[in-house]
Design an enzyme around this catalytic site. Structure first.
Site, PDB file in Angstrom:
ATOM      1  N   GLY A  37     -16.548  46.759 -21.494  1.00 60.07           N
ATOM      2  CA  GLY A  37     -15.227  46.594 -22.100  1.00 60.07           C
ATOM      3  C   GLY A  37     -14.464  45.456 -21.445  1.00 60.07           C
ATOM      4  N   LYS A  62     -25.482  51.174 -24.891  1.00 57.15           N
ATOM      5  CA  LYS A  62     -25.857  49.802 -24.537  1.00 57.15           C
ATOM      6  C   LYS A  62     -26.868  49.751 -23.399  1.00 57.15           C
ATOM      7  CE  LYS A  62     -21.556  47.767 -26.213  1.00 57.15           C
ATOM      8  NZ  LYS A  62     -20.398  46.883 -25.923  1.00 57.15           N
ATOM      9  N   ILE A 115      -9.150  54.145 -12.388  1.00 58.47           N
ATOM     10  CA  ILE A 115      -7.996  53.257 -12.507  1.00 58.47           C
ATOM     11  C   ILE A 115      -7.081  53.673 -13.662  1.00 58.47           C
ATOM     12  CG2 ILE A 115      -7.285  50.852 -12.744  1.00 58.47           C
ATOM     13  CD1 ILE A 115      -8.998  51.471 -10.236  1.00 58.47           C
ATOM     14  N   THR A 116      -7.626  54.299 -14.664  1.00 53.32           N
ATOM     15  CA  THR A 116      -6.936  54.587 -15.925  1.00 53.32           C
ATOM     16  C   THR A 116      -5.601  55.297 -15.749  1.00 53.32           C
ATOM     17  OG1 THR A 116      -9.127  54.835 -16.931  1.00 53.32           O
ATOM     18  CG2 THR A 116      -7.233  55.612 -18.214  1.00 53.32           C
ATOM     19  N   GLU A 117      -4.584  54.780 -16.450  1.00 52.31           N
ATOM     20  CA  GLU A 117      -3.268  55.418 -16.503  1.00 52.31           C
ATOM     21  C   GLU A 117      -3.111  56.127 -17.842  1.00 52.31           C
ATOM     22  OE1 GLU A 117       1.493  54.308 -16.026  1.00 52.31           O
ATOM     23  OE2 GLU A 117      -0.009  52.708 -16.066  1.00 52.31           O
ATOM     24  N   TYR A 179       0.517  46.145  -2.622  1.00 54.56           N
ATOM     25  CA  TYR A 179       0.295  44.704  -2.484  1.00 54.56           C
ATOM     26  C   TYR A 179       1.366  44.069  -1.601  1.00 54.56           C
ATOM     27  CZ  TYR A 179      -2.141  45.872  -6.879  1.00 54.56           C
ATOM     28  OH  TYR A 179      -2.910  46.471  -7.844  1.00 54.56           O
ATOM     29  N   HIS A 268       5.888  56.235 -12.929  1.00 56.32           N
ATOM     30  CA  HIS A 268       4.718  57.105 -12.868  1.00 56.32           C
ATOM     31  C   HIS A 268       5.020  58.493 -13.424  1.00 56.32           C
ATOM     32  CE1 HIS A 268       3.129  54.552  -9.285  1.00 56.32           C
ATOM     33  NE2 HIS A 268       2.769  54.039 -10.438  1.00 56.32           N
TER      34      HIS A 268
END
EC number: 6.2.1.4
Length: 315
Positions: A37, A62, A115-117, A179, A268
């Protein structure tokens, strides 16, 4: 009613840590779910360029193809058996992300970074139930930037170039504030040992206490930055753990949301003050009582941890 904190504490007790001391290193073999993706492709390419040992990916239907010069598999089980992978990163849309996590748990993948939100909380409650029944898999996330050991392994969406191998362990509910702490600890010359984004959802796989345990036992980590935010009781529980398990490593914290109004979600899903609990002031007071140095500006995280490190050195 079972709270997110109770589930997280139970999971922490059931998981038995293995080498490396803080989850990943240059030998970690990583696969990607959602590999072909757009998001999986972009961030896998970045991870490979950083030096992460990416060994393949999973995209149902795939299998047998090549992508980014790496093999594609139909299932996590096939990928693990063929490559010896012990970590997976998930870039799968919210409706299917919980199923992707479950597949990785069923394959007994040691580390799963989601990682998905926007994963439905009901889906995550079911995932937590599965996690609590086993001791093979640790989940980081969901809704998180991932985990990085600077100079060795990057699993997630964080910008690699701001990191520098060093001595500060960083754990955070916020990606962008992570970060900020990274850039500042790099700028003051301390660098980072490992950085873990635990995510901003109410039901996550790894909490502050899990990370504090690893950082306090890790010989490379000499100081700790803990970045919290309003909502839940994870910071208060971390403070109590530090009281019960004192460390001579300096701990500096910043809590986001000091001016947040009760009852309103702030970014969040887990960042909400409800039932009179979860406000920033109660978290700050709890951390201070545990001996943590709390800064009221994220711009001062680097200079504050440097000051505390120097104070310890000069004792």
């Amino acid at each position: 009613m079972i709270s997110a904190g109770m589930i997280a504490r139970n999971f922490g007790k059931r998981f038995f840590s293995t080498k490396p001391s803080v989850l990943i290193n240059k030998h970690t073999k990583v696969i990607c779910q959602g590999f072909t993706g757009n998001q999986g492709t972009f961030h896998s390419k970045q991870a490979i360029e950083y030096g992460t040992n990416m060994v393949g990916g999973v995209s149902p239907g795939k299998g047998g193809q090549k992508h980014l010069d790496l093999p594609v598999f139909n299932t996590v089980k096939e990928a693990k058996e063929a490559t010896g992978a012990n970590a997976t990163v998930i870039y799968v849309p919210p409706p299917h992300a919980a199923a992707a996590i479950k597949e990785a748990i069923d394959a007994e993948m040691e580390l799963v970074v989601c990682i998905t939100e926007g994963i439905p909380q009901q889906d995550m409650v079911k995932v937590k139930y599965l996690l609590n029944k086993q001791n093979k898999t640790r989940l980081i996330g969901p809704n998180c930037p991932g985990i990085i050991k600077p100079g060795e392994c990057k699993i997630g969406i964080m910008p690699g170039h701001i990191h520098k191998p060093g001595k500060i362990g960083i754990v955070s509910r916020s990606g962008t504030l992570t970060y900020e702490a990274v850039a500042q600890t790099t700028a003051v010359g301390l660098g980072q040992s490992t950085c873990i984004g635990i995510g901003g959802d109410p039901f996550n796989g790894t909490n502050f206490i899990d990370c504090l345990k690893m950082f306090t036992q890790d010989p490379q980590t000499e100081g700790i930055i803990l970045i919290g935010e309003i909502g839940g009781e994870a910071e208060e529980e971390a403070a109590q753990w530090l009281i019960d398990n004192p460390t001579d490593k300096p701990v500096v914290s910043f809590i986001a949301g000091l001016s947040a109004p009760p009852g309103r979600r702030m970014g969040h899903a887990g960042a909400i003050i409800s039932g009179g609990k979860g406000d920033a002031n109660s978290k700050i007071e709890a951390l201070k009582a545990a001996g943590v140095t709390v800064t009221f500006s994220p711009a001062k995280l680097g200079e504050t941890i440097l000051q505390k490190m120097n104070e310890k050195k000069n004792k």
